[in-house]
Design a protein around this motif. Structure first.
Motif, PDB file in Angstrom:
ATOM      1  N   PHE A 135       0.841  -1.206   0.000  1.00 50.88           N
ATOM      2  CA  PHE A 135       0.000   0.000   0.000  1.00 50.88           C
ATOM      3  C   PHE A 135       0.873   1.252   0.000  1.00 50.88           C
ATOM      4  CE2 PHE A 135      -2.375   3.399   2.143  1.00 50.88           C
ATOM      5  CZ  PHE A 135      -3.509   3.449   1.346  1.00 50.88           C
ATOM      6  N   ASP A 136       1.940   1.229   0.801  1.00 57.06           N
ATOM      7  CA  ASP A 136       2.866   2.368   0.825  1.00 57.06           C
ATOM      8  C   ASP A 136       3.511   2.561  -0.545  1.00 57.06           C
ATOM      9  OD1 ASP A 136       2.248   2.601   3.467  1.00 57.06           O
ATOM     10  OD2 ASP A 136       4.151   1.816   4.229  1.00 57.06           O
ATOM     11  N   ALA A 137       3.876   1.449  -1.176  1.00 49.94           N
ATOM     12  CA  ALA A 137       4.489   1.519  -2.508  1.00 49.94           C
ATOM     13  C   ALA A 137       3.516   2.120  -3.513  1.00 49.94           C
ATOM     14  CB  ALA A 137       4.918   0.121  -2.955  1.00 49.94           C
ATOM     15  N   MET A 138       2.275   1.684  -3.431  1.00 52.21           N
ATOM     16  CA  MET A 138       1.253   2.190  -4.354  1.00 52.21           C
ATOM     17  C   MET A 138       1.020   3.684  -4.153  1.00 52.21           C
ATOM     18  SD  MET A 138      -2.706   0.960  -4.779  1.00 52.21           S
ATOM     19  CE  MET A 138      -3.159   1.635  -3.172  1.00 52.21           C
ATOM     20  N   MET A 139       0.935   4.110  -2.905  1.00 48.21           N
ATOM     21  CA  MET A 139       0.686   5.525  -2.623  1.00 48.21           C
ATOM     22  C   MET A 139       1.867   6.391  -3.051  1.00 48.21           C
ATOM     23  SD  MET A 139      -2.338   5.659  -1.642  1.00 48.21           S
ATOM     24  CE  MET A 139      -2.314   7.421  -1.332  1.00 48.21           C
ATOM     25  N   ALA A 140       3.083   5.893  -2.839  1.00 51.33           N
ATOM     26  CA  ALA A 140       4.273   6.653  -3.241  1.00 51.33           C
ATOM     27  C   ALA A 140       4.276   6.866  -4.752  1.00 51.33           C
ATOM     28  CB  ALA A 140       5.539   5.918  -2.805  1.00 51.33           C
ATOM     29  N   ALA A 141       3.975   5.795  -5.494  1.00 52.54           N
ATOM     30  CA  ALA A 141       3.977   5.892  -6.958  1.00 52.54           C
ATOM     31  C   ALA A 141       2.827   6.751  -7.469  1.00 52.54           C
ATOM     32  CB  ALA A 141       3.908   4.494  -7.568  1.00 52.54           C
ATOM     33  N   SER A 142       1.638   6.572  -6.909  1.00 53.51           N
ATOM     34  CA  SER A 142       0.477   7.331  -7.399  1.00 53.51           C
ATOM     35  C   SER A 142       0.593   8.815  -7.058  1.00 53.51           C
ATOM     36  CB  SER A 142      -0.823   6.752  -6.832  1.00 53.51           C
ATOM     37  OG  SER A 142      -0.808   6.742  -5.424  1.00 53.51           O
ATOM     38  N   ASP A 143       1.118   9.135  -5.879  1.00 52.67           N
ATOM     39  CA  ASP A 143       1.302  10.544  -5.503  1.00 52.67           C
ATOM     40  C   ASP A 143       2.323  11.222  -6.417  1.00 52.67           C
ATOM     41  OD1 ASP A 143      -0.516  10.236  -3.483  1.00 52.67           O
ATOM     42  OD2 ASP A 143       0.961  10.166  -1.852  1.00 52.67           O
ATOM     43  N   GLU A 144       3.415  10.513  -6.676  1.00 53.06           N
ATOM     44  CA  GLU A 144       4.451  11.083  -7.540  1.00 53.06           C
ATOM     45  C   GLU A 144       3.933  11.241  -8.967  1.00 53.06           C
ATOM     46  OE1 GLU A 144       7.770  13.076  -7.467  1.00 53.06           O
ATOM     47  OE2 GLU A 144       7.260  11.795  -5.748  1.00 53.06           O
ATOM     48  N   LEU A 145       3.133  10.274  -9.405  1.00 56.64           N
ATOM     49  CA  LEU A 145       2.574  10.340 -10.755  1.00 56.64           C
ATOM     50  C   LEU A 145       1.684  11.569 -10.913  1.00 56.64           C
ATOM     51  CD1 LEU A 145       2.191   9.034 -13.529  1.00 56.64           C
ATOM     52  CD2 LEU A 145       0.336   7.666 -12.555  1.00 56.64           C
ATOM     53  N   ALA A 146       0.899  11.858  -9.891  1.00 56.58           N
ATOM     54  CA  ALA A 146       0.019  13.032  -9.948  1.00 56.58           C
ATOM     55  C   ALA A 146       0.835  14.318 -10.089  1.00 56.58           C
ATOM     56  CB  ALA A 146      -0.846  13.088  -8.693  1.00 56.58           C
ATOM     57  N   MET A 147       1.964  14.387  -9.379  1.00 52.04           N
ATOM     58  CA  MET A 147       2.819  15.578  -9.472  1.00 52.04           C
ATOM     59  C   MET A 147       3.502  15.667 -10.831  1.00 52.04           C
ATOM     60  SD  MET A 147       4.570  15.944  -5.683  1.00 52.04           S
ATOM     61  CE  MET A 147       4.781  14.217  -5.261  1.00 52.04           C
ATOM     62  N   ILE A 148       3.936  14.521 -11.343  1.00 51.79           N
ATOM     63  CA  ILE A 148       4.634  14.500 -12.633  1.00 51.79           C
ATOM     64  C   ILE A 148       3.702  14.908 -13.770  1.00 51.79           C
ATOM     65  CG2 ILE A 148       5.671  12.936 -14.343  1.00 51.79           C
ATOM     66  CD1 ILE A 148       6.975  11.464 -11.978  1.00 51.79           C
ATOM     67  N   LYS A 149       2.446  14.492 -13.686  1.00 55.88           N
ATOM     68  CA  LYS A 149       1.488  14.841 -14.739  1.00 55.88           C
ATOM     69  C   LYS A 149       1.346  16.350 -14.892  1.00 55.88           C
ATOM     70  CE  LYS A 149      -1.397  10.676 -14.856  1.00 55.88           C
ATOM     71  NZ  LYS A 149      -2.731  10.094 -14.572  1.00 55.88           N
ATOM     72  N   ARG A 150       1.509  17.068 -13.791  1.00 56.53           N
ATOM     73  CA  ARG A 150       1.380  18.528 -13.849  1.00 56.53           C
ATOM     74  C   ARG A 150       2.572  19.185 -14.539  1.00 56.53           C
ATOM     75  NH1 ARG A 150      -1.037  17.731  -8.588  1.00 56.53           N
ATOM     76  NH2 ARG A 150       0.929  18.157  -7.509  1.00 56.53           N
ATOM     77  N   THR A 151       3.696  18.464 -14.612  1.00 60.19           N
ATOM     78  CA  THR A 151       4.896  19.039 -15.236  1.00 60.19           C
ATOM     79  C   THR A 151       4.918  18.819 -16.744  1.00 60.19           C
ATOM     80  OG1 THR A 151       6.262  17.029 -15.042  1.00 60.19           O
ATOM     81  CG2 THR A 151       6.161  18.496 -13.118  1.00 60.19           C
ATOM     82  N   GLY A 152       4.141  17.841 -17.222  1.00 56.67           N
ATOM     83  CA  GLY A 152       4.115  17.558 -18.654  1.00 56.67           C
ATOM     84  C   GLY A 152       5.284  16.721 -19.138  1.00 56.67           C
ATOM     85  N   ASN A 153       6.047  16.135 -18.209  1.00 55.51           N
ATOM     86  CA  ASN A 153       7.187  15.293 -18.582  1.00 55.51           C
ATOM     87  C   ASN A 153       6.671  13.890 -18.925  1.00 55.51           C
ATOM     88  OD1 ASN A 153       9.470  13.550 -18.575  1.00 55.51           O
ATOM     89  ND2 ASN A 153      10.589  14.969 -17.252  1.00 55.51           N
ATOM     90  N   LYS A 154       6.515  13.620 -20.214  1.00 56.70           N
ATOM     91  CA  LYS A 154       5.903  12.366 -20.663  1.00 56.70           C
ATOM     92  C   LYS A 154       6.749  11.138 -20.326  1.00 56.70           C
ATOM     93  CE  LYS A 154       2.415  14.502 -22.513  1.00 56.70           C
ATOM     94  NZ  LYS A 154       1.082  14.439 -21.872  1.00 56.70           N
ATOM     95  N   GLN A 155       8.072  11.263 -20.448  1.00 52.69           N
ATOM     96  CA  GLN A 155       8.925  10.110 -20.171  1.00 52.69           C
ATOM     97  C   GLN A 155       8.853   9.719 -18.698  1.00 52.69           C
ATOM     98  OE1 GLN A 155      10.725   8.080 -22.409  1.00 52.69           O
ATOM     99  NE2 GLN A 155      10.656   6.877 -20.533  1.00 52.69           N
ATOM    100  N   ALA A 156       8.917  10.719 -17.826  1.00 55.85           N
ATOM    101  CA  ALA A 156       8.808  10.428 -16.397  1.00 55.85           C
ATOM    102  C   ALA A 156       7.432   9.852 -16.078  1.00 55.85           C
ATOM    103  CB  ALA A 156       9.049  11.699 -15.582  1.00 55.85           C
ATOM    104  N   GLU A 157       6.418  10.376 -16.749  1.00 54.93           N
ATOM    105  CA  GLU A 157       5.052   9.903 -16.510  1.00 54.93           C
ATOM    106  C   GLU A 157       4.893   8.436 -16.897  1.00 54.93           C
ATOM    107  OE1 GLU A 157       0.451  10.949 -17.871  1.00 54.93           O
ATOM    108  OE2 GLU A 157       2.058  12.396 -18.270  1.00 54.93           O
ATOM    109  N   VAL A 158       5.461   8.058 -18.040  1.00 59.01           N
ATOM    110  CA  VAL A 158       5.319   6.670 -18.473  1.00 59.01           C
ATOM    111  C   VAL A 158       6.122   5.732 -17.574  1.00 59.01           C
ATOM    112  CG1 VAL A 158       7.230   6.562 -20.145  1.00 59.01           C
ATOM    113  CG2 VAL A 158       5.195   5.197 -20.526  1.00 59.01           C
TER     114      VAL A 158
END
Length: 372
Positions: free
Chosen positions: A94-117
């Motif tokens: 659960f911690d792993a999932m939350m860490a990844a999903s939280d970071e993904l939400a922040m990355i989406k705001r930056t528009g960095n497609k490679q980091a997002e994928v």
């Protein structure tokens, strides 16, 4: 400092994973890779593994914060990978999932497609491991769209392969077949023989599960392996048996009915000898031993039951994992409780060193609740 912390964290996780080599990932399991044979792991080994993961997690978290502030996307993703891997190693999915999903939400705001994928794939792997097929499918589809947008066919092929395995696991054979065929085409174009073999395996399994075995591309290979398997049983040839099993698993172009026919034929010819050989190979023929029944009682159900009955165990005394009642069908006197107990994560270090932990001792008594 952050670079050094990340390097140390990565090295520690490499060292930790080396304790359990050849362990397939969750997505590997979807494709059909077999897990290594179970091995005895001592309490000390397990604690050392978790200790290394915990150390790596602390370092990687610090590095992640620093890279996030500095806006270094690639290093941030690398640090997140260690955070996720370490959390999974500590059974904190659960911690792993939350860490990844939280970071993904922040990355989406930056528009960095490679980091997002990269993070979408990371998140999907955790979701697959947690058994959340729906969320994993969504994450993988997002990654697939991003790879197509980036024009990266290798990534697209890899995601199609994983999606095909996931669809097959959830019984959606037509979708699995379509995605595996798309992936196969891309892997052929890229000259990736391993990727081709993976997709072929999924295609074979999809046809097998849909009752169209004759369409499976590797059916002839499987038929040859089935012939070898029959010969192995008839001649009690352990070496040929192992080779045939490897070839069958490699192709996956067979059904359980195919195998049962071989066993049935061998048992008809010489039941005693064939049954003895099959038992040596780990196969129990019908009638060779009493039918065992295993009933699982989940951890949640167990402790809710105790609570309803007036026993409110605290975290340190909830050491039972899923408990099982095991016995011969129809023989009540043969039923026994089988349980795996683990000291709570909330226990202090000194508690973990106790030879006779109170929670474990009490858990032995608690396990009897599985008997009804």
């Amino acid at each position: 400092m952050a670079d050094a912390a990340l390097s140390s964290a990565e090295a520690i996780m490499v060292d930790a994973k080396a304790m359990f080599p050849d362990t397939p990932t969750a997505s590997d399991a979807l494709i059909g890779y077999e897990a290594p044979k179970a091995q005895m792991v001592s309490y000390q080994q397990r604690m050392l593994y978790r200790s290394k993961a915990s150390e790596a997690l602390t370092l990687a978290k610090d590095a992640l914060v620093s890279f996030r502030r500095a806006g270094e996307s690639a290093k941030k993703v690398s640090a997140l990978k260690v955070v996720v891997d370490a959390s999974m190693a500590m059974d904190r999915s659960f911690d792993a999932m939350m860490a990844a999903s939280d970071e993904l939400a922040m990355i989406k705001r930056t528009g960095n497609k490679q980091a997002e994928v990269d993070v979408s794939e990371m998140l999907a792997e955790v979701q697959i491991a947690r058994g959340d097929a729906g969320s994993a499918s969504q994450s993988l589809n997002e990654a697939l769209a991003l790879y197509r947008e980036l024009g990266k066919k290798d990534g697209e092929a890899k995601i199609l392969r994983t999606l095909a395995g996931l669809k097959l696991k959830t019984g959606r054979t037509k979708e699995a077949l379509s995605m595996a065929q798309q992936g196969l085409g891309l892997f052929k174009e890229l000259g990736d023989s391993k990727g081709e073999a993976d997709c072929q395996r999924i295609i074979n399994r999809a046809y097998a599960e849909s009752g169209e075995m004759e369409k499976a591309p590797n059916r002839n290979d499987a038929l040859k392996a089935l012939e070898d398997l029959a010969s192995a049983v008839e001649n009690r040839d352990k070496s040929l048996w192992k080779t045939a099993i490897v070839e069958l698993n490699k192709s996956s172009a067979y059904t359980q009915h195919d195998v049962q026919q071989i066993f049935g034929s061998a048992l008809k010819k010489d039941r005693q000898a064939a049954a003895s050989f099959l038992q040596q190979m780990g196969i129990r023929s019908s009638g060779s031993a009493p039918e065992l029944v295993l009933k699982e009682v989940t951890k949640v159900f167990t402790y809710v039951g105790f609570r309803v009955g007036g026993l409110g165990y605290g975290p340190r005394f909830r050491c039972l994992n899923p408990t099982h009642a095991l016995g011969v069908e129809g023989d009540v006197s043969s039923v026994k409780a089988v349980a795996c107990l683990q000291i709570s994560d909330e226990a202090d270090d000194w508690e973990k060193e106790l030879q006779y932990h109170p929670g474990i001792l009490d858990g032995c008594l608690q396990s009897q609740s599985a008997l009804g």
